[in-house]
Write a protein that holds these residues in place. Structure first.
Motif, mmCIF file in Angstrom:
data_model
loop_
_atom_site.group_PDB
_atom_site.id
_atom_site.type_symbol
_atom_site.label_atom_id
_atom_site.label_comp_id
_atom_site.label_asym_id
_atom_site.label_seq_id
_atom_site.Cartn_x
_atom_site.Cartn_y
_atom_site.Cartn_z
ATOM 1 N N ASN A 189 0.833 -1.206 0.000
ATOM 2 C CA ASN A 189 0.000 0.000 0.000
ATOM 3 C C ASN A 189 0.871 1.261 0.000
ATOM 4 O O ASN A 189 2.044 1.224 0.369
ATOM 5 C CB ASN A 189 -0.920 -0.017 1.226
ATOM 6 C CG ASN A 189 -2.059 0.964 1.131
ATOM 7 O OD1 ASN A 189 -2.444 1.388 0.036
ATOM 8 N ND2 ASN A 189 -2.616 1.355 2.269
ATOM 9 N N LYS A 190 0.277 2.370 -0.421
ATOM 10 C CA LYS A 190 0.912 3.696 -0.398
ATOM 11 C C LYS A 190 2.206 3.728 -1.210
ATOM 12 O O LYS A 190 3.228 4.231 -0.752
ATOM 13 C CB LYS A 190 1.177 4.125 1.047
ATOM 14 C CG LYS A 190 -0.071 4.221 1.912
ATOM 15 C CD LYS A 190 0.250 4.714 3.313
ATOM 16 C CE LYS A 190 -0.987 4.767 4.184
ATOM 17 N NZ LYS A 190 -0.690 5.239 5.561
ATOM 18 N N LEU A 240 -1.285 -0.898 -4.286
ATOM 19 C CA LEU A 240 -2.142 0.283 -4.277
ATOM 20 C C LEU A 240 -1.311 1.550 -4.159
ATOM 21 O O LEU A 240 -0.305 1.585 -3.444
ATOM 22 C CB LEU A 240 -3.136 0.211 -3.116
ATOM 23 C CG LEU A 240 -4.152 -0.938 -3.174
ATOM 24 C CD1 LEU A 240 -4.982 -0.981 -1.897
ATOM 25 C CD2 LEU A 240 -5.059 -0.801 -4.381
ATOM 26 N N GLU A 285 -2.607 7.795 -2.149
ATOM 27 C CA GLU A 285 -3.654 8.753 -2.493
ATOM 28 C C GLU A 285 -4.231 9.364 -1.218
ATOM 29 O O GLU A 285 -5.356 9.043 -0.810
ATOM 30 C CB GLU A 285 -4.754 8.080 -3.313
ATOM 31 C CG GLU A 285 -4.298 7.611 -4.693
ATOM 32 C CD GLU A 285 -5.435 7.072 -5.525
ATOM 33 O OE1 GLU A 285 -5.628 7.575 -6.637
ATOM 34 O OE2 GLU A 285 -6.118 6.147 -5.056
ATOM 35 N N TYR A 325 -8.294 9.030 0.611
ATOM 36 C CA TYR A 325 -8.518 8.336 1.884
ATOM 37 C C TYR A 325 -8.950 9.290 2.985
ATOM 38 O O TYR A 325 -9.792 8.941 3.824
ATOM 39 C CB TYR A 325 -7.245 7.592 2.301
ATOM 40 C CG TYR A 325 -6.982 6.342 1.501
ATOM 41 C CD1 TYR A 325 -7.637 5.150 1.792
ATOM 42 C CD2 TYR A 325 -6.089 6.361 0.438
ATOM 43 C CE1 TYR A 325 -7.401 4.005 1.049
ATOM 44 C CE2 TYR A 325 -5.844 5.213 -0.313
ATOM 45 C CZ TYR A 325 -6.511 4.043 -0.003
ATOM 46 O OH TYR A 325 -6.275 2.906 -0.745
ATOM 47 N N ALA A 358 -11.910 7.773 -6.169
ATOM 48 C CA ALA A 358 -11.289 6.537 -5.685
ATOM 49 C C ALA A 358 -11.722 5.321 -6.477
ATOM 50 O O ALA A 358 -11.486 4.187 -6.050
ATOM 51 C CB ALA A 358 -11.626 6.335 -4.209
ATOM 52 N N GLN A 398 -10.630 3.845 -9.196
ATOM 53 C CA GLN A 398 -9.593 2.901 -9.598
ATOM 54 C C GLN A 398 -9.008 2.168 -8.393
ATOM 55 O O GLN A 398 -8.711 0.977 -8.459
ATOM 56 C CB GLN A 398 -8.496 3.640 -10.365
ATOM 57 C CG GLN A 398 -8.984 4.170 -11.709
ATOM 58 C CD GLN A 398 -7.912 4.930 -12.452
ATOM 59 O OE1 GLN A 398 -6.950 5.423 -11.860
ATOM 60 N NE2 GLN A 398 -8.073 5.035 -13.758
ATOM 61 N N THR A 399 -8.854 2.881 -7.283
ATOM 62 C CA THR A 399 -8.359 2.232 -6.071
ATOM 63 C C THR A 399 -9.346 1.179 -5.569
ATOM 64 O O THR A 399 -8.962 0.091 -5.149
ATOM 65 C CB THR A 399 -8.117 3.273 -4.966
ATOM 66 O OG1 THR A 399 -7.119 4.188 -5.401
ATOM 67 C CG2 THR A 399 -7.665 2.619 -3.671
ATOM 68 N N GLY A 403 -9.030 -2.139 -7.178
ATOM 69 C CA GLY A 403 -8.015 -2.996 -6.569
ATOM 70 C C GLY A 403 -8.531 -3.725 -5.356
ATOM 71 O O GLY A 403 -8.226 -4.901 -5.127
ATOM 72 N N LYS A 414 -3.375 1.187 -11.613
ATOM 73 C CA LYS A 414 -3.689 1.081 -10.190
ATOM 74 C C LYS A 414 -3.717 -0.366 -9.743
ATOM 75 O O LYS A 414 -3.386 -0.685 -8.626
ATOM 76 C CB LYS A 414 -5.046 1.723 -9.904
ATOM 77 C CG LYS A 414 -5.149 3.182 -10.341
ATOM 78 C CD LYS A 414 -4.290 4.090 -9.514
ATOM 79 C CE LYS A 414 -4.529 5.537 -9.903
ATOM 80 N NZ LYS A 414 -3.739 6.460 -9.108
#
Length: 472
Positions: free
Chosen positions: A360-361, A387, A390, A394, A410, A412-413, A416, A439
């Motif tokens: 993540n991130k 991921l 973003e 969040y 969000a 596209q995120t 995932g 993504k």
């Protein structure tokens, strides 16, 4: 139960999976070097797994490789409470042994005898069995007629080779399942390699996606009594759900759980935490085990939002989950912690699939983060999902008590997240969706020469060990 007292049933004989090879454990009966077993791992099973109760099991084997397969079961978390002792000599040794000893909860014996010699030996074994003892035979051939005759004699089960540890455990487990509560839902534990990596946020959004996007009946349990965020993320006032359930686990039943769990939507139920510092949560593993057992008896799929603590109860919850999802960010501390977790779980769960990894991130500006391919290579498993970083998306979702699916930026995120949700529900990933910014990624894509999303990463050395050396 003793062989002469059982009732026949019409199930087919259990047959184990194809034979594999594994190093023999210390203390097992003598076995030839070439006859060894390794676990066959399943990535998905209909229904959940539970540990065996506290029972005594005696096994009497004729062949060293059968003894080796049984010995290998003792390394599995499902057998943690069971006390297994293995002897050689088959049914004749069992008959002789129980002339002067009481019988355990379960007797397993191996025999290559055929009728009428086998039935004569069974009558002798029945004469020394205590009431309530279950008896299982490990036979040589898959003979349906013999199986039915053995069931008529009162045996609890008849299993045939090849013998594999996980199939043996499941055969035993079925004998001691609670007939009043046959249903056991699956459990997925979400655990962060480090605090603040986004494990809770992802657990909540995956639970939401499973329930509202896929129509999967889902329960979300927030096990972080001090800092849990379910109330914030789902926009409701925190109640004493978790704390009330843990206060007296002996009175915990379906009625109490139904009262304290919040029905957030038609398919999603939530057991929130009060996030209060006033009353420390119970620390006994028995309380948490009773809670999770109660929830999984009601829900086909339970998501555990685990706090970032390593205690007896949290270790047990993770180790006994059907699936484990580890969330990490691509830095050195996360790399160390994630690798330690993966190595520990592989040793503690030899017959289970490896954890699923979320990186993540990724793509944080002006940071020399570890490239995903190097991060994965050092840990030893490929990420299920990668991921991006973003923070605006969040933060907006968190501040407004919304799920990512409700934030247009969000989309596209959330794709995932649903990609992983599909894996947790069905046991397999869907075909990856191609996105402009990438993504959604499988690590295999990146290993084919794909460029990293973060331009800063191109300036850094590709070797993970060079990075570690540079930071000294």
């Amino acid at each position: 139960m003793p062989p002469q007292q059982g009732q026949p049933h019409q199930a087919m004989p259990h047959q184990a999976m194809p034979p594999q090879q594994q190093a023999a454990s210390a203390g097992m009966p003598p076995a030839s070097p070439q006859m060894m077993h390794v676990p066959v791992v399943e990535t998905h099973k209909e229904g959940g797994e539970k540990a065996l109760p506290r029972i005594a099991i005696h096994a009497f084997c004729e062949r060293p490789d059968s003894a080796g397969a049984l010995q290998a079961t003792t390394q599995d978390w499902r057998m943690a409470r069971a006390n297994l002792k293995i002897y050689m000599g088959g049914i004749a040794a069992a008959i002789e042994y129980y002339k002067n000893e009481s019988t355990p909860s379960l007797i397993i014996f191996e025999s290559s005898l055929r009728a009428p010699d086998l039935f004569e030996q069974l009558d002798k074994l029945a004469s020394v069995c205590d009431s309530g003892t279950k008896v299982v035979m490990m036979g040589a051939t898959n003979d349906i007629r013999l199986y039915r005759e053995l069931m008529d004699k009162g045996l609890s089960d008849y299993i045939v080779p090849p013998f594999q540890p996980l199939s043996l455990i499941r055969s035993i487990s079925e004998l001691f399942a609670d007939p009043d509560k046959p249903f056991v839902g699956r459990v997925v534990a979400f655990f962060g390699a480090k605090g603040g990596v986004g494990s809770s946020t992802l657990a909540h959004n995956i639970a939401w996606g499973l329930a509202n996007g896929m129509g999967q009946e889902t329960a979300l349990v927030d096990l972080d009594s001090s800092w849990g965020t379910t109330g914030l993320d789902f926009h409701f006032d925190n109640v004493q759900g978790l704390e009330e359930a843990l206060a007296d686990h002996e009175r915990l039943d379906e009625t109490l759980l139904d009262r304290i769990m919040v029905r957030h939507s038609e398919k999603l139920s939530i057991l929130p935490a009060a996030a209060s510092l006033g009353t420390p949560a119970p620390s006994s593993a028995e309380s948490y085990e009773a809670l999770v057992s109660g929830v999984r008896s009601l829900s086909p799929l339970t998501i555990l939002d685990m706090p970032h603590v390593w205690t007896e109860w949290s270790c047990d919850m993770i180790k006994r989950a059907d699936e484990i999802v580890i969330t990490a960010t691509p830095d050195l501390a996360n790399l160390r912690n994630a690798k330690n977790l993966v190595d520990y779980l592989k040793a503690a769960r030899p017959n289970d699939a490896a954890p699923l990894l979320i990186v993540n991130k990724t793509g944080v500006p002006k940071t020399a983060e570890i490239p995903v391919k190097d991060f994965a290579a050092a840990i030893g498993i490929q990420p299920a999902v990668v991921l991006p970083y973003e923070p605006i998306v969040y933060t907006e979702a968190s501040n407004e008590g919304k799920m990512l699916s409700e934030i247009s930026a969000a989309a596209q995120t959330f794709d995932g997240i649903m990609y992983l949700a599909h894996r947790l529900r069905t046991g397999s990933f869907p075909s990856p969706v191609s996105r402009k910014k990438g993504k959604l990624k499988k690590l295999a894509k990146k290993q084919k020469g794909g460029k990293d999303d973060n331009p800063e990463q191109g300036k850094a050395k590709s070797s993970l060990f060079s990075k570690m050396k540079k930071r000294k």
